[in-house]
Write a protein that holds these residues in place. Structure first.
Motif, PDB file in Angstrom:
ATOM      1  N   SER A 144       0.828  -1.210   0.000  1.00  0.00           N
ATOM      2  CA  SER A 144       0.000   0.000   0.000  1.00  0.00           C
ATOM      3  C   SER A 144       0.859   1.256   0.000  1.00  0.00           C
ATOM      4  O   SER A 144       0.574   2.221  -0.728  1.00  0.00           O
ATOM      5  CB  SER A 144      -0.921  -0.009   1.226  1.00  0.00           C
ATOM      6  N   ILE A 145       1.916   1.263   0.802  1.00  0.00           N
ATOM      7  CA  ILE A 145       2.816   2.426   0.840  1.00  0.00           C
ATOM      8  C   ILE A 145       3.481   2.622  -0.514  1.00  0.00           C
ATOM      9  O   ILE A 145       3.607   3.752  -1.008  1.00  0.00           O
ATOM     10  CB  ILE A 145       3.866   2.248   1.952  1.00  0.00           C
ATOM     11  N   GLY A 146       3.919   1.536  -1.138  1.00  0.00           N
ATOM     12  CA  GLY A 146       4.546   1.629  -2.453  1.00  0.00           C
ATOM     13  C   GLY A 146       3.623   2.248  -3.485  1.00  0.00           C
ATOM     14  O   GLY A 146       4.028   3.125  -4.261  1.00  0.00           O
ATOM     15  N   ILE A 147       2.370   1.806  -3.512  1.00  0.00           N
ATOM     16  CA  ILE A 147       1.397   2.348  -4.467  1.00  0.00           C
ATOM     17  C   ILE A 147       1.163   3.841  -4.221  1.00  0.00           C
ATOM     18  O   ILE A 147       1.161   4.658  -5.152  1.00  0.00           O
ATOM     19  CB  ILE A 147       0.065   1.572  -4.369  1.00  0.00           C
ATOM     20  N   ALA A 148       0.983   4.210  -2.961  1.00  0.00           N
ATOM     21  CA  ALA A 148       0.680   5.605  -2.628  1.00  0.00           C
ATOM     22  C   ALA A 148       1.839   6.537  -2.969  1.00  0.00           C
ATOM     23  O   ALA A 148       1.648   7.583  -3.598  1.00  0.00           O
ATOM     24  CB  ALA A 148       0.339   5.710  -1.144  1.00  0.00           C
ATOM     25  N   LEU A 149       3.043   6.163  -2.564  1.00  0.00           N
ATOM     26  CA  LEU A 149       4.192   7.044  -2.790  1.00  0.00           C
ATOM     27  C   LEU A 149       4.548   7.144  -4.265  1.00  0.00           C
ATOM     28  O   LEU A 149       4.935   8.217  -4.743  1.00  0.00           O
ATOM     29  CB  LEU A 149       5.390   6.559  -1.984  1.00  0.00           C
ATOM     30  N   ASN A 150       4.431   6.057  -5.010  1.00  0.00           N
ATOM     31  CA  ASN A 150       4.692   6.130  -6.449  1.00  0.00           C
ATOM     32  C   ASN A 150       3.697   7.053  -7.131  1.00  0.00           C
ATOM     33  O   ASN A 150       4.052   7.786  -8.061  1.00  0.00           O
ATOM     34  CB  ASN A 150       4.628   4.728  -7.068  1.00  0.00           C
ATOM     35  N   SER A 151       2.444   7.036  -6.673  1.00  0.00           N
ATOM     36  CA  SER A 151       1.433   7.931  -7.237  1.00  0.00           C
ATOM     37  C   SER A 151       1.771   9.394  -6.950  1.00  0.00           C
ATOM     38  O   SER A 151       1.721  10.254  -7.841  1.00  0.00           O
ATOM     39  CB  SER A 151       0.065   7.582  -6.652  1.00  0.00           C
ATOM     40  N   VAL A 152       2.153   9.687  -5.709  1.00  0.00           N
ATOM     41  CA  VAL A 152       2.489  11.064  -5.323  1.00  0.00           C
ATOM     42  C   VAL A 152       3.725  11.554  -6.070  1.00  0.00           C
ATOM     43  O   VAL A 152       3.744  12.664  -6.620  1.00  0.00           O
ATOM     44  CB  VAL A 152       2.717  11.147  -3.800  1.00  0.00           C
ATOM     45  N   HIS A 153       4.756  10.733  -6.111  1.00  0.00           N
ATOM     46  CA  HIS A 153       6.012  11.153  -6.742  1.00  0.00           C
ATOM     47  C   HIS A 153       5.842  11.332  -8.250  1.00  0.00           C
ATOM     48  O   HIS A 153       6.453  12.227  -8.843  1.00  0.00           O
ATOM     49  CB  HIS A 153       7.105  10.141  -6.437  1.00  0.00           C
ATOM     50  N   LYS A 154       5.021  10.494  -8.848  1.00  0.00           N
ATOM     51  CA  LYS A 154       4.742  10.663 -10.280  1.00  0.00           C
ATOM     52  C   LYS A 154       3.993  11.973 -10.525  1.00  0.00           C
ATOM     53  O   LYS A 154       4.275  12.703 -11.491  1.00  0.00           O
ATOM     54  CB  LYS A 154       3.915   9.487 -10.794  1.00  0.00           C
ATOM     55  N   GLU A 155       3.061  12.290  -9.657  1.00  0.00           N
ATOM     56  CA  GLU A 155       2.291  13.533  -9.799  1.00  0.00           C
ATOM     57  C   GLU A 155       3.199  14.752  -9.671  1.00  0.00           C
ATOM     58  O   GLU A 155       3.080  15.719 -10.434  1.00  0.00           O
ATOM     59  CB  GLU A 155       1.190  13.563  -8.733  1.00  0.00           C
ATOM     60  N   SER A 157       6.419  14.837 -10.270  1.00  0.00           N
ATOM     61  CA  SER A 157       7.393  14.874 -11.358  1.00  0.00           C
ATOM     62  C   SER A 157       6.770  15.287 -12.680  1.00  0.00           C
ATOM     63  O   SER A 157       7.395  15.984 -13.472  1.00  0.00           O
ATOM     64  CB  SER A 157       8.056  13.500 -11.508  1.00  0.00           C
ATOM     65  N   GLU A 158       5.535  14.871 -12.927  1.00  0.00           N
ATOM     66  CA  GLU A 158       4.932  15.068 -14.244  1.00  0.00           C
ATOM     67  C   GLU A 158       3.857  16.157 -14.277  1.00  0.00           C
ATOM     68  O   GLU A 158       3.585  16.718 -15.334  1.00  0.00           O
ATOM     69  CB  GLU A 158       4.336  13.742 -14.742  1.00  0.00           C
ATOM     70  N   ASN A 159       3.222  16.420 -13.127  1.00  0.00           N
ATOM     71  CA  ASN A 159       2.112  17.381 -13.114  1.00  0.00           C
ATOM     72  C   ASN A 159       2.258  18.397 -11.984  1.00  0.00           C
ATOM     73  O   ASN A 159       1.278  18.743 -11.318  1.00  0.00           O
ATOM     74  CB  ASN A 159       0.769  16.635 -12.960  1.00  0.00           C
ATOM     75  N   ARG A 160       3.470  18.875 -11.798  1.00  0.00           N
ATOM     76  CA  ARG A 160       3.703  19.823 -10.701  1.00  0.00           C
ATOM     77  C   ARG A 160       2.988  21.145 -10.920  1.00  0.00           C
ATOM     78  O   ARG A 160       2.733  21.894  -9.971  1.00  0.00           O
ATOM     79  CB  ARG A 160       5.198  20.075 -10.531  1.00  0.00           C
ATOM     80  N   ASP A 161       2.635  21.449 -12.186  1.00  0.00           N
ATOM     81  CA  ASP A 161       1.978  22.719 -12.474  1.00  0.00           C
ATOM     82  C   ASP A 161       0.630  22.840 -11.773  1.00  0.00           C
ATOM     83  O   ASP A 161       0.211  23.936 -11.397  1.00  0.00           O
ATOM     84  CB  ASP A 161       1.808  22.901 -13.985  1.00  0.00           C
ATOM     85  N   LYS A 162      -0.056  21.726 -11.565  1.00  0.00           N
ATOM     86  CA  LYS A 162      -1.338  21.768 -10.859  1.00  0.00           C
ATOM     87  C   LYS A 162      -1.144  22.233  -9.423  1.00  0.00           C
ATOM     88  O   LYS A 162      -1.889  23.080  -8.920  1.00  0.00           O
ATOM     89  CB  LYS A 162      -1.998  20.389 -10.877  1.00  0.00           C
ATOM     90  N   ILE A 163      -0.143  21.662  -8.764  1.00  0.00           N
ATOM     91  CA  ILE A 163       0.125  22.025  -7.371  1.00  0.00           C
ATOM     92  C   ILE A 163       0.619  23.464  -7.298  1.00  0.00           C
ATOM     93  O   ILE A 163       0.233  24.228  -6.402  1.00  0.00           O
ATOM     94  CB  ILE A 163       1.157  21.059  -6.767  1.00  0.00           C
ATOM     95  N   GLU A 164       1.451  23.863  -8.260  1.00  0.00           N
ATOM     96  CA  GLU A 164       1.954  25.236  -8.281  1.00  0.00           C
ATOM     97  C   GLU A 164       0.821  26.245  -8.480  1.00  0.00           C
ATOM     98  O   GLU A 164       0.858  27.349  -7.937  1.00  0.00           O
ATOM     99  CB  GLU A 164       3.002  25.386  -9.382  1.00  0.00           C
ATOM    100  N   THR A 165      -0.182  25.848  -9.256  1.00  0.00           N
ATOM    101  CA  THR A 165      -1.329  26.741  -9.474  1.00  0.00           C
ATOM    102  C   THR A 165      -2.078  26.984  -8.176  1.00  0.00           C
ATOM    103  O   THR A 165      -2.445  28.125  -7.851  1.00  0.00           O
ATOM    104  CB  THR A 165      -2.279  26.132 -10.529  1.00  0.00           C
ATOM    105  N   TYR A 166      -2.313  25.910  -7.429  1.00  0.00           N
ATOM    106  CA  TYR A 166      -2.974  26.062  -6.123  1.00  0.00           C
ATOM    107  C   TYR A 166      -2.173  26.985  -5.212  1.00  0.00           C
ATOM    108  O   TYR A 166      -2.720  27.877  -4.551  1.00  0.00           O
ATOM    109  CB  TYR A 166      -3.137  24.697  -5.449  1.00  0.00           C
ATOM    110  N   LEU A 167      -0.862  26.758  -5.176  1.00  0.00           N
ATOM    111  CA  LEU A 167      -0.005  27.567  -4.308  1.00  0.00           C
ATOM    112  C   LEU A 167       0.021  29.024  -4.761  1.00  0.00           C
ATOM    113  O   LEU A 167       0.055  29.949  -3.945  1.00  0.00           O
ATOM    114  CB  LEU A 167       1.416  26.995  -4.297  1.00  0.00           C
ATOM    115  N   ALA A 168       0.005  29.248  -6.075  1.00  0.00           N
ATOM    116  CA  ALA A 168       0.041  30.605  -6.614  1.00  0.00           C
ATOM    117  C   ALA A 168      -1.212  31.397  -6.254  1.00  0.00           C
ATOM    118  O   ALA A 168      -1.170  32.627  -6.110  1.00  0.00           O
ATOM    119  CB  ALA A 168       0.214  30.562  -8.129  1.00  0.00           C
ATOM    120  N   PHE A 169      -2.341  30.699  -6.095  1.00  0.00           N
ATOM    121  CA  PHE A 169      -3.593  31.368  -5.736  1.00  0.00           C
ATOM    122  C   PHE A 169      -3.773  31.477  -4.227  1.00  0.00           C
ATOM    123  O   PHE A 169      -4.875  31.781  -3.753  1.00  0.00           O
ATOM    124  CB  PHE A 169      -4.780  30.629  -6.352  1.00  0.00           C
TER     125      PHE A 169
END
Length: 311
Positions: A144-155, A157-169
């Protein structure tokens, strides 16, 4: 109840290994490229279970709480190592101690409370009961930990702009990371949920089978398996929740900055050293082969000169 189970020997193990050889042959025919990994995993399985069998045999015989505590800590250390260096494709800073803390916090309390109150085991640390249950809880927590962390780290690495948008607002790091964490937690708990759905209907789990073989009634074995599955579900959720907290607070610092410099996608350092040593060894073997061929050619030339066979 008389134990009618057969006495298994290494011959039986070798016969069972034929199933792994079948998988490796299938990989070779279809070009899957996992035959070597299967054989290495099978070798690890034999070695690890053999060592664990020797250790547990002594712990069970001693019936000592300190032996149980030592095994519990050892299993958590090995579980944290597996989750950090083998299950995770990317690693964040100080991942091993943080994952170890997550696993200790999520497995020990649940296993103690479950064996003492849900299973009415007294004392709760009875080695032949507590250690196998803790092992099952840890095995599911690792996945379960492996699945969760791989999902977070992939997000990240590949979709950091979504998180940056939230932070920017103006979102806090908790608000920005919440969607990523929720999705990772859902993915991590999906296998446990699916297992709960089909258990008893399609699959007969190992612990229930072991309890029946050990002499318990089918009804008692079924209730035991229910309790264990509920413990696995709670422990996996708690371990994943803590692991996600450590991961997300590492990758987004207190100043709401995304810190991808804390995320490492390289192989662990000891695996890199292993691969480098293997590569050097292979190059050395190739050089020896080439040197042998040159020596053979030189000898043939000498023989031709001695026999007067010149072009």
């Amino acid at each position: 109840m008389i134990d009618s189970s057969p006495n298994l020997t290494w011959v039986n193990v070798l016969i069972g290994l034929l199933f792994i050889l079948f998988d490796s042959l299938l990989s070779l025919v279809l070009g899957l490229g996992i035959g070597g990994s299967l054989m290495v995993a099978a070798a690890r399985c034999v070695l690890q279970l053999s060592i664990m069998g020797l250790i547990l045999d002594k712990v069970f015989a001693s019936n000592n709480i300190w032996g149980v505590i030592g095994i519990a800590v050892l299993l958590n250390l090995l579980g944290a190592f597996e989750a950090t260096y083998n299950k995770a494709k990317r690693r964040f800073s100080n991942m091993f101690p943080l994952i170890l803390a997550s696993m200790l916090s999520g497995t020990i309390p649940i296993s103690v409370l479950g064996t003492r109150f849900a299973m009415s085991q007294s004392p709760f640390w009875q080695p032949d009961q507590y250690i196998p249950i803790l092992g099952m809880i840890l095995g599911n927590a690792i996945s379960s930990i492996g699945i969760a962390l791989n999902s977070v780290h992939k997000e990240f690495s590949e979709n950091r702009d979504k998180i940056e948008t939230y932070l920017a607002f103006g979102a806090s790091r908790f608000e920005a990371c919440k969607p990523v964490g929720k999705e990772a937690l859902k993915l991590a708990l999906l296998p446990v949920t699916n297992q709960l759905s089909v258990i008893g209907l399609i699959s007969i789990p190992g612990m229930m089978t072991g309890a029946i073989v050990g002499g318990k009634s089918v009804e008692q074995a079924a209730r035991l398996q229910m309790i264990i599955m509920f413990m696995i579900s709670a422990s996996s959720a708690l371990c994943v929740l803590l692991a996600l907290f450590f991961s997300l607070t590492t990758l987004v610092d207190s100043r709401c900055r995304i810190r991808l410099d804390r995320l490492d996608s390289r192989k662990p350092v000891f695996y890199r050293y292993r691969d480098a040593a293997g590569e050097k060894t292979w190059k050395g073997i190739k050089r020896l082969r080439c040197w042998g061929r040159r020596e053979s050619g030189t000898e043939e030339e000498r023989r031709g000169l001695l026999n007067g066979n010149q072009d």
